[in-house]
Design a protein around this motif. Structure first.
Motif, PDB file in Angstrom:
ATOM      1  N   MET A 121       0.840  -1.168   0.000  1.00 24.20           N
ATOM      2  CA  MET A 121       0.000   0.000   0.000  1.00 24.20           C
ATOM      3  C   MET A 121       0.890   1.238   0.000  1.00 24.20           C
ATOM      4  O   MET A 121       1.830   1.336   0.765  1.00 24.20           O
ATOM      5  N   LYS A 122       0.577   2.168  -0.856  1.00 25.18           N
ATOM      6  CA  LYS A 122       1.349   3.403  -0.939  1.00 25.18           C
ATOM      7  C   LYS A 122       0.595   4.513  -0.208  1.00 25.18           C
ATOM      8  O   LYS A 122      -0.557   4.789  -0.512  1.00 25.18           O
ATOM      9  N   ILE A 123       1.263   5.127   0.750  1.00 22.64           N
ATOM     10  CA  ILE A 123       0.646   6.182   1.553  1.00 22.64           C
ATOM     11  C   ILE A 123       1.566   7.392   1.567  1.00 22.64           C
ATOM     12  O   ILE A 123       2.762   7.271   1.802  1.00 22.64           O
ATOM     13  N   ASP A 124       0.994   8.549   1.291  1.00 16.90           N
ATOM     14  CA  ASP A 124       1.752   9.795   1.413  1.00 16.90           C
ATOM     15  C   ASP A 124       1.688  10.247   2.862  1.00 16.90           C
ATOM     16  O   ASP A 124       0.608  10.318   3.449  1.00 16.90           O
ATOM     17  N   ILE A 125       2.849  10.524   3.414  1.00 16.48           N
ATOM     18  CA  ILE A 125       2.918  10.957   4.810  1.00 16.48           C
ATOM     19  C   ILE A 125       3.547  12.331   4.882  1.00 16.48           C
ATOM     20  O   ILE A 125       4.579  12.580   4.273  1.00 16.48           O
ATOM     21  N   GLU A 126       2.903  13.203   5.625  1.00 19.43           N
ATOM     22  CA  GLU A 126       3.451  14.529   5.875  1.00 19.43           C
ATOM     23  C   GLU A 126       3.746  14.609   7.363  1.00 19.43           C
ATOM     24  O   GLU A 126       2.868  14.414   8.195  1.00 19.43           O
ATOM     25  N   LYS A 127       5.000  14.852   7.692  1.00 14.73           N
ATOM     26  CA  LYS A 127       5.388  14.962   9.098  1.00 14.73           C
ATOM     27  C   LYS A 127       5.540  16.429   9.458  1.00 14.73           C
ATOM     28  O   LYS A 127       5.965  17.230   8.646  1.00 14.73           O
ATOM     29  N   ARG A 128       5.185  16.729  10.698  1.00 12.77           N
ATOM     30  CA  ARG A 128       5.319  18.100  11.177  1.00 12.77           C
ATOM     31  C   ARG A 128       5.714  18.067  12.647  1.00 12.77           C
ATOM     32  O   ARG A 128       5.056  17.422  13.456  1.00 12.77           O
ATOM     33  N   VAL A 140      -2.620  11.686  13.683  1.00 13.71           N
ATOM     34  CA  VAL A 140      -2.706  11.107  12.341  1.00 13.71           C
ATOM     35  C   VAL A 140      -4.032  11.545  11.741  1.00 13.71           C
ATOM     36  O   VAL A 140      -5.092  11.338  12.332  1.00 13.71           O
ATOM     37  N   ILE A 141      -3.951  12.149  10.556  1.00 17.29           N
ATOM     38  CA  ILE A 141      -5.156  12.579   9.851  1.00 17.29           C
ATOM     39  C   ILE A 141      -5.287  11.703   8.613  1.00 17.29           C
ATOM     40  O   ILE A 141      -4.369  11.619   7.801  1.00 17.29           O
ATOM     41  N   ALA A 142      -6.433  11.048   8.511  1.00 15.17           N
ATOM     42  CA  ALA A 142      -6.722  10.179   7.372  1.00 15.17           C
ATOM     43  C   ALA A 142      -8.102  10.558   6.846  1.00 15.17           C
ATOM     44  O   ALA A 142      -9.107  10.336   7.519  1.00 15.17           O
ATOM     45  N   GLY A 143      -8.106  11.181   5.681  1.00 18.32           N
ATOM     46  CA  GLY A 143      -9.379  11.632   5.126  1.00 18.32           C
ATOM     47  C   GLY A 143      -9.969  12.716   6.000  1.00 18.32           C
ATOM     48  O   GLY A 143      -9.332  13.718   6.283  1.00 18.32           O
ATOM     49  N   ASN A 144     -11.199  12.491   6.473  1.00 21.10           N
ATOM     50  CA  ASN A 144     -11.868  13.500   7.306  1.00 21.10           C
ATOM     51  C   ASN A 144     -11.891  13.110   8.779  1.00 21.10           C
ATOM     52  O   ASN A 144     -12.691  13.625   9.546  1.00 21.10           O
ATOM     53  N   LYS A 145     -10.998  12.201   9.176  1.00 26.35           N
ATOM     54  CA  LYS A 145     -10.886  11.781  10.575  1.00 26.35           C
ATOM     55  C   LYS A 145      -9.485  12.055  11.081  1.00 26.35           C
ATOM     56  O   LYS A 145      -8.527  12.004  10.334  1.00 26.35           O
ATOM     57  N   GLY A 177      -2.917  10.325  19.802  1.00 22.92           N
ATOM     58  CA  GLY A 177      -2.430   9.430  20.846  1.00 22.92           C
ATOM     59  C   GLY A 177      -2.138   8.060  20.273  1.00 22.92           C
ATOM     60  O   GLY A 177      -1.773   7.929  19.109  1.00 22.92           O
ATOM     61  N   LYS A 178      -2.306   7.050  21.088  1.00 23.61           N
ATOM     62  CA  LYS A 178      -2.034   5.689  20.630  1.00 23.61           C
ATOM     63  C   LYS A 178      -2.979   5.350  19.482  1.00 23.61           C
ATOM     64  O   LYS A 178      -4.185   5.496  19.605  1.00 23.61           O
ATOM     65  N   ILE A 179      -2.394   4.894  18.392  1.00 21.61           N
ATOM     66  CA  ILE A 179      -3.161   4.607  17.192  1.00 21.61           C
ATOM     67  C   ILE A 179      -3.320   3.096  17.054  1.00 21.61           C
ATOM     68  O   ILE A 179      -2.346   2.354  17.100  1.00 21.61           O
ATOM     69  N   ASP A 180      -4.545   2.671  16.866  1.00 24.53           N
ATOM     70  CA  ASP A 180      -4.852   1.263  16.655  1.00 24.53           C
ATOM     71  C   ASP A 180      -5.154   1.075  15.173  1.00 24.53           C
ATOM     72  O   ASP A 180      -5.979   1.796  14.611  1.00 24.53           O
TER      73      ASP A 180
END
Length: 90
Positions: free
Chosen positions: A1-8, A73-78, A82-85
């Motif tokens: 799976m290809k995911i674009d990640i923007e870090k800040r 973590v922002i994915a779409g409109n969510k 904190g801890k990501i499941d």
């Protein structure tokens, strides 16, 4: 799976109150739920008493980014804070 990640790094490039409001809305949680309760500023600002308004908490989060749970973590409109499941992304 290809995911674009923007870090800040929000210590170097702080989140504005507007950005925080948008992220908080995307989580469906209250600002107080996104605070790091073990951060020294949490105690110094007496945030454990629960007397601050949402607006006051957001202003403090913008001023003291160490208060904000991470990662964000922002994915779409969510947004997930904190801890990501991984089940959140199905």
């Amino acid at each position: 799976m290809k995911i674009d990640i923007e870090k800040r790094d929000f210590f170097k490039e702080p989140l504005s109150e507007g950005e925080l409001k948008k992220i908080i809305k995307m989580t469906g949680k209250k600002p107080s739920e996104l605070l790091r309760k073990k951060d020294k500023m949490f105690k110094e600002l007496d945030l454990e008493n629960g007397k601050k308004t949402d607006s006051q908490i957001i202003k403090l989060m913008a001023k003291y980014p160490g208060l904000i749970l991470r990662p964000i973590v922002i994915a779409g409109n969510k947004a997930f804070v904190g801890k990501i499941d991984s089940k959140n992304f199905k």
